[in-house]
Design a protein around this motif. Sequence first.
Motif, PDB file in Angstrom:
ATOM      1  N   LEU A 148      32.028  48.338  14.422  1.00 40.59           N
ATOM      2  CA  LEU A 148      32.945  47.320  14.031  1.00 40.59           C
ATOM      3  C   LEU A 148      31.990  45.994  14.093  1.00 40.59           C
ATOM      4  CD1 LEU A 148      35.829  48.192  16.509  1.00 40.59           C
ATOM      5  CD2 LEU A 148      35.508  48.817  14.109  1.00 40.59           C
ATOM      6  N   GLY A 149      31.607  45.442  12.660  1.00 43.08           N
ATOM      7  CA  GLY A 149      30.805  44.457  12.819  1.00 43.08           C
ATOM      8  C   GLY A 149      29.429  45.093  12.489  1.00 43.08           C
ATOM      9  N   LEU A 150      28.614  44.348  11.634  1.00 42.65           N
ATOM     10  CA  LEU A 150      27.309  44.718  11.111  1.00 42.65           C
ATOM     11  C   LEU A 150      26.365  43.375  11.438  1.00 42.65           C
ATOM     12  CD1 LEU A 150      26.060  47.440  10.640  1.00 42.65           C
ATOM     13  CD2 LEU A 150      26.076  46.665   8.458  1.00 42.65           C
ATOM     14  N   GLY A 151      26.385  42.926  12.450  1.00 41.79           N
ATOM     15  CA  GLY A 151      25.347  41.759  12.842  1.00 41.79           C
ATOM     16  C   GLY A 151      24.250  42.665  13.431  1.00 41.79           C
ATOM     17  N   ASP A 167      26.143  60.462  11.715  1.00 37.83           N
ATOM     18  CA  ASP A 167      26.948  59.898  10.566  1.00 37.83           C
ATOM     19  C   ASP A 167      27.434  58.864  10.808  1.00 37.83           C
ATOM     20  OD1 ASP A 167      28.382  59.352   8.270  1.00 37.83           O
ATOM     21  OD2 ASP A 167      29.347  61.097   8.730  1.00 37.83           O
ATOM     22  N   VAL A 168      26.813  57.539  10.467  1.00 36.21           N
ATOM     23  CA  VAL A 168      27.110  56.002  10.806  1.00 36.21           C
ATOM     24  C   VAL A 168      27.919  55.400   9.541  1.00 36.21           C
ATOM     25  CG1 VAL A 168      26.277  53.829  11.280  1.00 36.21           C
ATOM     26  CG2 VAL A 168      24.830  55.872  12.196  1.00 36.21           C
ATOM     27  N   ARG A 169      28.960  55.034  10.205  1.00 29.02           N
ATOM     28  CA  ARG A 169      29.843  53.934   9.315  1.00 29.02           C
ATOM     29  C   ARG A 169      30.184  52.764   9.867  1.00 29.02           C
ATOM     30  NH1 ARG A 169      33.747  58.696   8.553  1.00 29.02           N
ATOM     31  NH2 ARG A 169      32.355  60.406   7.955  1.00 29.02           N
ATOM     32  N   TYR A 170      30.567  51.660   9.011  1.00 30.85           N
ATOM     33  CA  TYR A 170      31.008  50.340   9.557  1.00 30.85           C
ATOM     34  C   TYR A 170      32.081  49.822   9.035  1.00 30.85           C
ATOM     35  CZ  TYR A 170      28.979  47.749   5.666  1.00 30.85           C
ATOM     36  OH  TYR A 170      28.871  47.169   4.493  1.00 30.85           O
ATOM     37  N   TYR A 171      32.685  49.051   9.666  1.00 27.89           N
ATOM     38  CA  TYR A 171      33.583  47.782   9.218  1.00 27.89           C
ATOM     39  C   TYR A 171      33.281  46.506   9.289  1.00 27.89           C
ATOM     40  CZ  TYR A 171      37.787  45.281   8.746  1.00 27.89           C
ATOM     41  OH  TYR A 171      38.810  44.188   8.445  1.00 27.89           O
ATOM     42  N   SER A 172      33.412  45.754   8.290  1.00 29.11           N
ATOM     43  CA  SER A 172      33.009  44.578   8.617  1.00 29.11           C
ATOM     44  C   SER A 172      33.865  43.738   7.647  1.00 29.11           C
ATOM     45  CB  SER A 172      31.516  44.169   8.126  1.00 29.11           C
ATOM     46  OG  SER A 172      31.337  42.787   8.427  1.00 29.11           O
ATOM     47  N   GLY A 184      21.405  53.694   4.528  1.00 27.76           N
ATOM     48  CA  GLY A 184      22.303  54.950   4.622  1.00 27.76           C
ATOM     49  C   GLY A 184      23.667  54.823   5.129  1.00 27.76           C
ATOM     50  N   TYR A 185      24.252  53.555   5.599  1.00 24.03           N
ATOM     51  CA  TYR A 185      25.309  53.525   6.584  1.00 24.03           C
ATOM     52  C   TYR A 185      26.496  53.466   5.442  1.00 24.03           C
ATOM     53  CZ  TYR A 185      21.966  51.777   9.715  1.00 24.03           C
ATOM     54  OH  TYR A 185      21.070  51.499  10.498  1.00 24.03           O
ATOM     55  N   ARG A 186      27.726  53.759   5.507  1.00 23.46           N
ATOM     56  CA  ARG A 186      28.607  53.983   4.925  1.00 23.46           C
ATOM     57  C   ARG A 186      29.665  53.072   5.232  1.00 23.46           C
ATOM     58  NH1 ARG A 186      33.096  58.136   3.933  1.00 23.46           N
ATOM     59  NH2 ARG A 186      32.151  59.413   5.564  1.00 23.46           N
ATOM     60  N   TYR A 187      30.187  52.204   4.552  1.00 24.90           N
ATOM     61  CA  TYR A 187      31.406  51.202   4.753  1.00 24.90           C
ATOM     62  C   TYR A 187      32.784  51.993   4.716  1.00 24.90           C
ATOM     63  CZ  TYR A 187      34.731  47.420   4.156  1.00 24.90           C
ATOM     64  OH  TYR A 187      35.961  46.562   4.466  1.00 24.90           O
ATOM     65  N   GLN A 188      33.615  51.702   5.455  1.00 28.61           N
ATOM     66  CA  GLN A 188      34.875  52.202   5.661  1.00 28.61           C
ATOM     67  C   GLN A 188      35.814  51.224   5.913  1.00 28.61           C
ATOM     68  OE1 GLN A 188      34.762  55.915   8.040  1.00 28.61           O
ATOM     69  NE2 GLN A 188      35.487  56.997   6.420  1.00 28.61           N
ATOM     70  N   ALA A 189      37.256  51.221   5.414  1.00 28.45           N
ATOM     71  CA  ALA A 189      38.090  50.402   5.691  1.00 28.45           C
ATOM     72  C   ALA A 189      38.407  50.933   7.112  1.00 28.45           C
ATOM     73  CB  ALA A 189      39.383  50.674   4.663  1.00 28.45           C
ATOM     74  N   LEU A 190      39.199  49.750   8.059  1.00 22.72           N
ATOM     75  CA  LEU A 190      39.314  50.024   9.250  1.00 22.72           C
ATOM     76  C   LEU A 190      40.245  51.234   9.736  1.00 22.72           C
ATOM     77  CD1 LEU A 190      38.733  48.855  12.117  1.00 22.72           C
ATOM     78  CD2 LEU A 190      40.865  47.489  11.843  1.00 22.72           C
ATOM     79  N   ALA A 217      46.679  53.451  17.924  1.00 21.26           N
ATOM     80  CA  ALA A 217      47.494  54.643  17.266  1.00 21.26           C
ATOM     81  C   ALA A 217      46.715  55.488  16.421  1.00 21.26           C
ATOM     82  CB  ALA A 217      48.656  54.213  16.857  1.00 21.26           C
ATOM     83  N   MET A 218      45.880  54.753  15.599  1.00 19.75           N
ATOM     84  CA  MET A 218      45.061  55.422  14.440  1.00 19.75           C
ATOM     85  C   MET A 218      43.927  56.094  15.091  1.00 19.75           C
ATOM     86  SD  MET A 218      44.632  52.055  11.798  1.00 19.75           S
ATOM     87  CE  MET A 218      46.207  51.345  11.003  1.00 19.75           C
ATOM     88  N   MET A 219      43.278  55.553  16.255  1.00 18.96           N
ATOM     89  CA  MET A 219      42.234  56.110  16.883  1.00 18.96           C
ATOM     90  C   MET A 219      42.682  57.540  17.319  1.00 18.96           C
ATOM     91  SD  MET A 219      40.521  52.849  18.389  1.00 18.96           S
ATOM     92  CE  MET A 219      39.524  53.917  19.681  1.00 18.96           C
ATOM     93  N   GLY A 220      43.785  57.404  18.230  1.00 17.77           N
ATOM     94  CA  GLY A 220      44.433  58.731  18.846  1.00 17.77           C
ATOM     95  C   GLY A 220      43.532  59.294  19.792  1.00 17.77           C
ATOM     96  N   GLU A 221      43.295  60.610  20.046  1.00 20.21           N
ATOM     97  CA  GLU A 221      42.651  61.268  21.315  1.00 20.21           C
ATOM     98  C   GLU A 221      41.301  61.496  20.908  1.00 20.21           C
ATOM     99  OE1 GLU A 221      45.129  64.648  22.016  1.00 20.21           O
ATOM    100  OE2 GLU A 221      46.643  63.355  23.007  1.00 20.21           O
ATOM    101  N   ASN A 222      40.686  61.955  21.737  1.00 23.16           N
ATOM    102  CA  ASN A 222      38.999  62.701  21.548  1.00 23.16           C
ATOM    103  C   ASN A 222      38.115  61.594  21.045  1.00 23.16           C
ATOM    104  OD1 ASN A 222      39.923  65.040  22.610  1.00 23.16           O
ATOM    105  ND2 ASN A 222      40.926  65.266  20.449  1.00 23.16           N
TER     106      ASN A 222
END
Length: 297
Positions: A148-151, A167-172, A184-190, A217-222
């Motif tokens: 969360l963030g890519l500073g 496997d690295v993704r980010y939201y900003s 090689g990072y991948r942007y994803q919607a939150l 709630a989106m995160m859920g378990e694990n």
Amino acid sequence: MKKIKKLVAIQPVSFLEENKPLLNDYCDEVVFYDTQPESAEEIVSRIGDADAIFVSYTHAIGGDILSECPNLKYIGMCCSLYSEASSNVDIAYAREHGIVVTGIRDYGDEGVAEYVLMNSIRRLHGADGYQPLLGDISEVSGAKVGLLGLGASAQAVARALKMMGADVRYYSRSRKPEVEEKQGYRYQALPELLQECDIICSCLSKNVTLLYEEEFAMMGENKVLFNTALSPCFDQKAIEKWLEKNNTWYFCDTLMGLGDESLLERENVFCQKRSSGMTRQAVERLNQKVLENIASY
């Protein structure tokens, strides 16, 4: 360079003893306090007739304090200064009254990356005495990591985990296509990032809240949540509800970023109560940057 008459470090500022004599090149008198002030009045008293001060991030230096210090012309922040809005110093007031404020950046990122990598490995392996995060003992290469963030600190975390095969993704709020292409990072919607990633690391600016009940709630378990920011990145009631779910874990290095300290009563919450970025090497970089700022004043 302007010669400073009196410089006061109003609190502990991680300035090394061997570097203190170097300040004599820029200041006629230097005073260091090794305890935290307990009130705004004590801060004003410590500043006294000084024309320059060193501060850290733990106390607000607002207009109420600055207005009581007519001699003050320079504030050296011995801590990160990301933006005027997130600063503990009232920079707008200082600017309006001819007080120069300098801060530093990018000195503790390596320690933050090691903190996240170390605890991610422990959770993935179950080396902390609990069931491994993904059920079976797993390498970092088996994990999906969402930032969360890519500073600067987030990029240090990303490099460390990517190096181990994650496997690295980010939201900003703003995409970083040049970083995506190079690293090689991948942007994803939150929503997608929170749903799909096993390890989520918040490296947001101070006072930015991103995670509410809907997001948890989106995160859920694990899942593992890291927060390396200097303030909570979440709504308190929302994280408490999330931590009741199966196999959820929260890591934070500082009490400032932890949230309510009642979280420490939970066995799935870990806080080391000190900044992971303040390694010996980081302090040396901090000192160098602070000295460069005062030399340029």
